[in-house]
Design an enzyme around this catalytic site. Structure first.
Site, PDB file in Angstrom:
ATOM      1  N   ASP A 429       0.871  -1.176   0.000  1.00 34.05           N
ATOM      2  CA  ASP A 429       0.000   0.000   0.000  1.00 34.05           C
ATOM      3  C   ASP A 429       0.906   1.223   0.000  1.00 34.05           C
ATOM      4  O   ASP A 429       1.795   1.344   0.840  1.00 34.05           O
ATOM      5  CB  ASP A 429      -0.918   0.022   1.224  1.00 34.05           C
ATOM      6  N   ARG A 440     -12.133   3.669  10.642  1.00 31.99           N
ATOM      7  CA  ARG A 440     -12.481   2.402   9.988  1.00 31.99           C
ATOM      8  C   ARG A 440     -11.312   1.420   9.955  1.00 31.99           C
ATOM      9  O   ARG A 440     -11.518   0.228   9.998  1.00 31.99           O
ATOM     10  CB  ARG A 440     -12.948   2.644   8.540  1.00 31.99           C
ATOM     11  N   LYS A 453       0.915   2.790   5.797  1.00 30.27           N
ATOM     12  CA  LYS A 453      -0.146   1.864   6.207  1.00 30.27           C
ATOM     13  C   LYS A 453       0.328   0.418   6.246  1.00 30.27           C
ATOM     14  O   LYS A 453       0.054  -0.319   7.204  1.00 30.27           O
ATOM     15  CB  LYS A 453      -1.342   1.988   5.256  1.00 30.27           C
ATOM     16  N   ASP A 501      -9.469   0.658  -3.811  1.00 30.43           N
ATOM     17  CA  ASP A 501     -10.549   1.648  -3.772  1.00 30.43           C
ATOM     18  C   ASP A 501     -10.818   2.283  -5.138  1.00 30.43           C
ATOM     19  O   ASP A 501     -11.479   3.306  -5.218  1.00 30.43           O
ATOM     20  CB  ASP A 501     -10.234   2.750  -2.757  1.00 30.43           C
ATOM     21  N   ASN A 502     -10.295   1.685  -6.216  1.00 30.68           N
ATOM     22  CA  ASN A 502     -10.581   2.229  -7.537  1.00 30.68           C
ATOM     23  C   ASN A 502     -10.585   1.118  -8.573  1.00 30.68           C
ATOM     24  O   ASN A 502      -9.917   0.084  -8.421  1.00 30.68           O
ATOM     25  CB  ASN A 502      -9.571   3.313  -7.913  1.00 30.68           C
ATOM     26  N   CYS A 557     -22.260  23.011 -21.513  1.00 32.98           N
ATOM     27  CA  CYS A 557     -23.195  24.140 -21.483  1.00 32.98           C
ATOM     28  C   CYS A 557     -23.977  24.179 -20.169  1.00 32.98           C
ATOM     29  O   CYS A 557     -24.337  25.255 -19.682  1.00 32.98           O
ATOM     30  CB  CYS A 557     -24.151  24.074 -22.673  1.00 32.98           C
TER      31      CYS A 557
END
Length: 939
Positions: A429, A440, A453, A501-502, A557
């Site tokens: 990570d 969490r 991490k 996470d992606n 637009c």
């Protein structure tokens, strides 16, 4: 976190997006008792403590034994022989210093329960459940029982005679843009055809901005009846002044009251049984009876109980399997059941989300070996010494040490994965620990903030189980890291686990697993929703390739001139921020470093070159030379004030100059109607939140140029007195007309081309030092700019937290879902370790803990399932599980749930949740159902 205390947004940020402030304030007043501190009890406790209730008391009279270490992650070998609650207390308390955590080592009695709002029993007898359940029901105490026996779990909820649910599902209230409203009884509301309104019969909606039938704007919520996806009816509108046009209908969520039965009475009510696999109905009905056995280790159906329950068939095989596995205490099952039970605790003390009504059973008996049984079944049932030895020798690669990664590592340590000779876990990570992670990612503490991490998580795992062999990496998983994670690395693995996470990273990891023929476990969460996927080479299809997703794209637009939702103003504000404080400084630095920057920019197209070079030129020329370069703090304040006037007043005046409020289309209809909201230019007022924009913009601009700024609003107000604000002069030049999609296709005008030539020559003659980039004040700027833009268009504003979630595309998250998903993933790991080769052994899952939806299905088989082994090796096990199907997975889930609900209408009451049997949800029938329903909807 009492009602008078501020919620710690830094700690609870992701959870706030799930629960909201009001629910968390109510949770902050709740005292919780959790009885039993074995593996299941500590799972419930750690999730509840992380959530932020007022206090948690953990109760247990028992002592720590060797067998408890396989599932209780807060016990250590040094704790053997001591009280489980007291040994768990310090580690539980360290999870969240905002929650008061205490231990009770004596027996439970009725009097002590009176100080708690919620009582949770684990590891309890049926007699104790009945006794304490009756007491809690009669005194208005929410009562929860949760239990696991081997591979089976049980959950029961009793929240009293009149439990009020304030928000059933937690979803954002739906809105619909109105086309017209007829006069009649009932009145017909027709919505614009851009998308379905999403309302259901019985929903209540409020009206705003309706023209003509203005009475609706001041009336209370109106109950509706759906006519089609683009229309619905309301009450009697025949007496209103005239037909209504335009406006917005917004869903108004209504509280509901639920009546619960006490446990002793609910035991005999089969209609209160919510299954976690609809095809296992008979199995779970049998489990409901078997769990009532007086001895939890000698599971059987008590004499006469089946007759009174009136089951059509009693699944005797399930009773036998439960008896064989009941002594097992498995960390993955405890994680799943503990996460689900903890979510019910939060519902009980917050009134947020619909609670379980009232029984839930779960089993993973398909994890058992596929054999005919032997004299060692009792040992095999708890996976035995041979299985444990095999588990310890495995080599696994975990990608991601965030929320799911922490829960997985905890489970791995308890299971003994990689804890034997030759076994190993590699975790990577690239992120460091932030304060918001602590809510969490329970392996981390405040002292770890700023550390990597993976390293901290690996150390925490070694503390849980010193035998685990684990190595931490800090590498990003992308093509550049393939020199580290090469063929040799993957060939040495037994499996891969994705805790990412992606989508991009998942796809890349999936490609590597396909290439090297390695199984992969994958899971993800979104608030209370979660999913898991198991990929087995040549047996199930893989994650697959993503496709371009343009469904959420906002037309240019709309952003420039016609926003009608807060998401539009936030994206506009984000674009403003990135344009002025990110892209312009980056382009200036490129211009200063690279002599070929201008020519290369010209090659990107005239329209883009005009925007880029214009920004660079303005940033490098000082204000006296018609540029934007400041020389002091006062210049930055002047610049911010002029930007405010331009963005929130002059540009809107120019828009109304080109398209007045009474403008008609060529068809004679009002130009400003439907999603085109007529804007309202603002007048600057220092007493309003307008100053928030000035403070943020001026400081950001000052940081870019290395000028010291200030937050002192009084000083800034003094500076503003001397700020000259140019008067608005409307322009009729074509280049100043509002941008449209047609303009984008045509390119820039002749005026623009001339301006581009001037900029090109001017920049070639400049030679200045470049600015420094800095990202301070970015959310302050985006929030202020978005809300000012929303005020221009009469769009309800968003607070800073909501703005941060939308603009930052932050994924809501809560610990309960994370624990449940990680538990399900590790149950699939049991099957991989045993080498199951039947698709029917595996489960892909979708869950929503907010409303107790659980969908378990067989994974899809590879597309080329009939190819030869050689062909399959070439084509790999990659199937059509691409982003198209992922985007629509919720669609077919809802269709299946609806189909199952229809079949259950004969039952008394409404089932709070249901799950589809995996045998009924194979890939082909799933696609056929989607095609059939889609065709019907189109007709």
């Amino acid at each position: 976190m009492s009602e008078h205390e501020e919620i710690d947004e830094g700690f609870y940020s992701r959870q706030l997006y799930v629960l909201g402030r009001e629910a968390m304030q109510r949770m902050g007043e709740a005292n919780i008792l959790i009885a039993g501190m074995r593996g299941l009890g500590v799972e419930v406790a750690h999730n509840v403590i992380l959530s932020g209730v007022k206090s948690v008391t953990v109760q247990d009279e028992g002592q720590v034994l060797w067998e408890h270490l396989s599932s209780q992650f807060f016990l250590r070998e040094a704790d053997l022989g001591q009280n489980r609650a007291e040994c768990s207390l310090p580690r539980l308390a360290s999870l969240n210093p905002r929650v008061q955590v205490s231990a009770h080592t004596g027996p439970l009695h009725e009097d002590m329960l009176m100080q708690y709002q919620v009582v949770v029993l684990t590891d309890s007898t049926l007699e104790e459940q009945k006794r304490l359940g009756n007491h809690c029901h009669s005194h208005g105490i929410r009562f929860i029982v949760v239990d696991t026996r081997g591979l089976c779990g049980q959950l029961f909820c009793d929240f009293g005679e009149e439990f009020i649910v304030l928000d059933r599902d937690g979803e954002t209230p739906m809105t619909a843009m109105i086309n017209y409203i007829t006069k009649g009884n009932p009145g017909l509301v027709s919505c614009l055809d851009e998308e379905n309104h999403g309302f259901q019969d019985g929903h209540k909606v409020s009206f705003s901005e309706v023209r003509g039938m203005a009475e609706l704007n001041t009336m209370g919520p109106q109950e509706i009846k759906v006519i089609s996806g683009h229309s619905f009816s309301i009450g009697d509108t025949s007496g209103f002044t005239e037909t209504g046009h335009g406006g917005v209908a917004t869903e108004v969520k209504q509280p509901s009251t639920i009546t619960f039965k006490p446990l002793e009475e609910a035991l005999m009510d089969p209609e209160l049984l919510v299954m976690t696999d609809y095809g296992k109905k008979a199995r779970h009905q049998t489990l409901h009876l078997a769990f009532q056995g007086t001895d939890p280790w000698l599971c059987s159906v008590p004499s006469g109980l089946n007759a009174s329950a009136q089951l059509e068939t009693l699944d005797e095989d399930v009773v036998l399997l439960l008896a064989r596995t009941a002594r097992g205490d498995l960390a993955p099952l405890n994680a799943f059941m503990g996460g689900v039970a903890a979510q019910e605790v939060l519902k009980a003390c917050s009134g947020k989300f619909k609670p379980l009504i009232q029984w839930l059973y779960f089993d993973a008996l398909e994890c058992l070996p596929k054999d005919d049984g032997s004299r060692y079944d009792g040992q095999i049932a708890v996976f035995g010494s041979k299985f444990q030895e095999r588990l310890g020798k495995l080599k696994y690669f975990l990608v991601g040490a965030g929320a799911i990664g922490c829960e997985l590592l905890k489970n791995f340590a308890l299971m003994g994965l990689g804890a034997g000779e030759g076994g190993h876990i590699t975790v990577t990570d690239m992120d460091s620990i932030e304060r918001s992670n602590l809510n969490r990612q329970f392996l981390f503490r405040s002292k770890d903030i700023g550390k990597m991490k993976s390293s901290v998580a690996a150390e925490a795992v070694r503390e849980m189980n010193p035998s685990v062999n684990i190595t931490a990496h800090q590498n990003r998983l992308d093509p550049e890291s393939e020199r580290v994670y090469d063929r040799s690395f993957f060939r040495g693995l037994d499996g891969v686990v994705a805790a990412l996470d992606n989508v991009e990273a998942r796809v890349h990891l999936d490609k590597l697993c396909v290439l090297h023929q390695r199984p992969m476990l994958e899971g993800g969460t979104l608030g209370t929703k979660g999913h898991t996927l198991v990929v087995v080479p040549h047996l199930t299809e893989s994650y697959g390739q993503p496709k371009a997703d343009t469904e959420g794209a906002i037309p240019l637009c709309t952003l420039k001139n016609f926003p009608h939702r807060i998401e539009h103003t936030l994206q506009w504000a984000r674009d403003q921020f990135e344009g002025w404080f990110k892209h312009v400084p980056e382009n200036v630095n490129l211009f200063l470093r690279d002599p070929g920057f201008v020519e290369r920019t010209l090659g990107r197209g005239e329209a883009e070159a005009l925007e880029v070079l214009g920004g660079v030129f303005g940033a490098l020329r000082d204000g006296g030379a018609q540029g934007h370069r400041p020389t002091c703090w006062e210049d930055c304040v002047h610049w911010a004030r002029c930007r405010w006037e331009s963005l929130f007043s002059n540009e809107l005046r120019q828009l109304l100059h080109c398209f007045p409020a009474d403008q008609l289309t060529t068809s004679g209809l009002p130009f400003w109607s439907g999603t085109k909201r007529c804007p309202r230019p603002l007048t600057f007022d220092q007493k309003k939140p307008h100053m928030q924009y000035i403070v943020a913009a001026a400081n950001l601009y000052a940081h870019i140029y290395g000028i010291a700024g200030t937050r002192d609003c009084a000083a800034i107000r003094v500076t503003l007195r001397d700020t000259p604000v140019p008067a608005f002069v409307p322009s009729s030049r074509l280049s100043d007309r509002p941008i449209t999609e047609e303009d984008q296709e045509r390119g820039i005008t002749d005026d623009g081309k001339a301006r581009l030539e001037q900029l090109t020559e001017a920049l070639r003659s400049l030679a200045l030092e470049g600015p420094d980039d800095d990202s301070n004040f970015h959310m302050d700027y985006i929030t202020a700019a978005s809300n000012l833009r929303a005020e221009n268009y009469d769009i309800p504003p968003a607070d800073r937290l909501q703005s941060k979630r939308i603009a930052g595309r932050i994924i809501p998250a809560i610990a309960t879902t994370t624990a449940a998903v990680a538990g399900l993933m590790c149950l699939e790991l049991y099957k991989l370790v045993q080498g199951h080769r039947e698709v029917s052994s595996y489960r892909a899952s979708f869950l929503n803990l907010a409303v107790d939806y659980f969908v378990l299905s067989y994974p899809s088989s590879p597309v080329n399932s009939h190819a030869t082994e050689t062909d399959r090796s070439k084509a790999t096990h990659q199937g059509p599980y691409d982003s198209y199907r992922r985007q629509r997975v919720l669609f077919w889930i809802e269709i299946i749930i609806l189909d199952a609900q229809i079949s259950l209408l004969a039952l008394k009451g409404s089932p709070p949740g249901l799950v589809v049997h995996s045998e009924q949800v194979d890939s082909s029938s799933r696609e056929q159902t989607c095609r059939r329903v889609t065709s019907s909807l189109e007709r």
